[in-house]
Design an enzyme around this catalytic site. Structure first.
Site, PDB file in Angstrom:
ATOM      1  N   ASP A   4       7.129   6.051   8.118  1.00 12.20           N
ATOM      2  CA  ASP A   4       8.001   6.344   6.970  1.00 12.20           C
ATOM      3  C   ASP A   4       9.470   6.446   7.395  1.00 12.20           C
ATOM      4  O   ASP A   4      10.369   6.389   6.552  1.00 12.20           O
ATOM      5  CB  ASP A   4       7.608   7.694   6.338  1.00 12.20           C
ATOM      6  CG  ASP A   4       6.761   7.535   5.088  1.00 12.20           C
ATOM      7  OD1 ASP A   4       6.974   6.543   4.364  1.00 12.20           O
ATOM      8  OD2 ASP A   4       5.912   8.399   4.844  1.00 12.20           O
ATOM      9  N   GLN A  26       1.841  11.581   2.355  1.00 20.08           N
ATOM     10  CA  GLN A  26       2.488  11.316   1.070  1.00 20.08           C
ATOM     11  C   GLN A  26       3.224  12.567   0.588  1.00 20.08           C
ATOM     12  O   GLN A  26       2.670  13.666   0.586  1.00 20.08           O
ATOM     13  CB  GLN A  26       1.425  10.867   0.041  1.00 20.08           C
ATOM     14  CG  GLN A  26       1.990  10.426  -1.293  1.00 20.08           C
ATOM     15  CD  GLN A  26       2.859   9.174  -1.216  1.00 20.08           C
ATOM     16  OE1 GLN A  26       2.693   8.331  -0.331  1.00 20.08           O
ATOM     17  NE2 GLN A  26       3.796   9.030  -2.130  1.00 20.08           N
ATOM     18  N   LYS A  46      -0.630   1.621  -1.263  1.00 15.25           N
ATOM     19  CA  LYS A  46      -0.416   1.460   0.182  1.00 15.25           C
ATOM     20  C   LYS A  46      -1.709   1.003   0.857  1.00 15.25           C
ATOM     21  O   LYS A  46      -1.694   0.120   1.726  1.00 15.25           O
ATOM     22  CB  LYS A  46       0.094   2.781   0.787  1.00 15.25           C
ATOM     23  CG  LYS A  46       1.524   3.092   0.366  1.00 15.25           C
ATOM     24  CD  LYS A  46       1.997   4.489   0.725  1.00 15.25           C
ATOM     25  CE  LYS A  46       3.371   4.738   0.067  1.00 15.25           C
ATOM     26  NZ  LYS A  46       3.939   6.055   0.328  1.00 15.25           N
TER      27      LYS A  46
HETATM   28  N1  GUN Z   1       6.924   9.978  -1.820  1.00 14.00           N
HETATM   29  C1  GUN Z   1       7.765   9.178  -2.513  1.00 14.00           C
HETATM   30  N2  GUN Z   1       8.154   8.131  -1.746  1.00 14.00           N
HETATM   31  C2  GUN Z   1       7.538   8.281  -0.552  1.00 14.00           C
HETATM   32  C3  GUN Z   1       7.532   7.515   0.639  1.00 14.00           C
HETATM   33  O1  GUN Z   1       8.198   6.474   0.784  1.00 14.00           O
HETATM   34  N3  GUN Z   1       6.769   7.990   1.641  1.00 14.00           N
HETATM   35  C4  GUN Z   1       6.045   9.136   1.531  1.00 14.00           C
HETATM   36  N4  GUN Z   1       5.330   9.542   2.579  1.00 14.00           N
HETATM   37  N5  GUN Z   1       6.023   9.876   0.442  1.00 14.00           N
HETATM   38  C5  GUN Z   1       6.767   9.438  -0.598  1.00 14.00           C
END
Ligand code: GUN
Length: 280
Positions: free
Chosen positions: A119, A96, A52
């Protein structure tokens, strides 16, 4: 043989569109900034978080990185989110998941300002999606809609079966397909006659979490098959929830693993970050 839906190529197109928009905002003196928070050092989460941050750098979005230790308390994390909610220079906040067991994931999701919820996990974002109001949409299902549209797959009026009912993928996926005027069925672990239900699908979206579970016997001739799963097999090779080899012989189009849905998630996160400027 089915058309291969190239998620890597489509995700690059979306990231390049974001890059251009970011450059245009910069010319107006607007910078975009994403705060990325990771609690603990789960190796898989570290890989996702790094990807990211790399995508941010590619697009020209600033990323603020918070790597908090495993023992961080819920209150400490909530304080940080509150501080970031109040900062005018921070456009998006991403925690996350999963967070360590002593932290209530839902409390964390609720604490993020919905205007910075890139998100799309906040109940307000999910509610807005449900009733067709503007808001952030969860990145993986939003990416699947982009894959379908940019591959010229007709959605309107089609039978769509989504397998899986998670808050991050299955449920928002069903809502998005409904918004696109598909006739939507959501199947899950308690569904009876799964094969018969899948066989009716013009568009089959599989987020089941079991390697190569869906073979050709579940798929109607000419269906479009989207594979959300990602697993490593005994030879360390990546595979999805769909048995690509057999299903690609009956489907009209299919996403591969890797290189299908996976790269779209980060591309849509970047799009949400750029869109955040419009909501703020
Ligand atoms: N953990 C697995 N996929 C995601 C996601 O798309 N966003 C976040 N914040 N955590 C995750």
């Amino acid at each position: 043989m089915a058309q291969i839906i190239d998620g890597k190529m489509i995700s690059t197109m979306i990231k390049d569109e974001c890059k251009e928009r970011v450059a245009a905002y910069k010319e107006q003196g607007k910078e975009i900034c994403l705060a990325v928070i990771q609690v603990g050092n789960d190796p898989a989460s570290s890989v996702y978080v790094n990807n990211k941050k790399k995508a941010c750098a590619y697009i020209g979005i600033e990323s603020l990185s918070y790597e908090l230790e495993e023992e961080t308390t819920q209150d400490e994390l909530l304080k940080l989110i509150e501080e970031l909610n109040g900062r005018k220079d921070v456009n998006g906040i991403l925690v996350q998941l999963p967070v360590p067991g002593h932290i209530d994931e839902n409390a964390i999701i609720r604490a993020i300002d919905p205007k910075k919820d890139v998100d799309g996990f906040h109940p307000q974002s999910v509610g807005a999606l449900c009733i067709g109001q503007p808001g952030f949409v969860s990145c993986t299902p939003a990416g699947i809609i982009e894959l379908l549209k940019r591959s010229n797959v007709d959605i309107c009026g089609k039978n769509c079966v989504v397998i899986g009912r998670s808050n991050i993928v299955g449920k928002p996926m069903a809502l998005l397909m409904l918004r696109e005027n598909a006739t939507v069925t959501v199947a899950h672990s308690k569904t009876q006659d799964l094969r018969e239900i899948c066989k009716r699908a013009d568009i089959l979206i599989v987020a089941i979490g079991k390697p190569k579970f869906i073979d050709a016997s579940y798929v109607k001739e000419g269906a479009v098959v989207i594979d959300v799963g990602i697993h490593r097999n005994e030879n360390n090779k990546l595979c999805g929830d769909v048995d690509f080899e057999s299903v690609s012989k009956v489907a009209s189009a299919i996403t591969p693993v890797p290189g299908g849905v996976g790269p779209m998630t980060i591309a849509m996160l970047m799009k949400n970050c750029v869109d955040s400027v419009l909501l703020q």
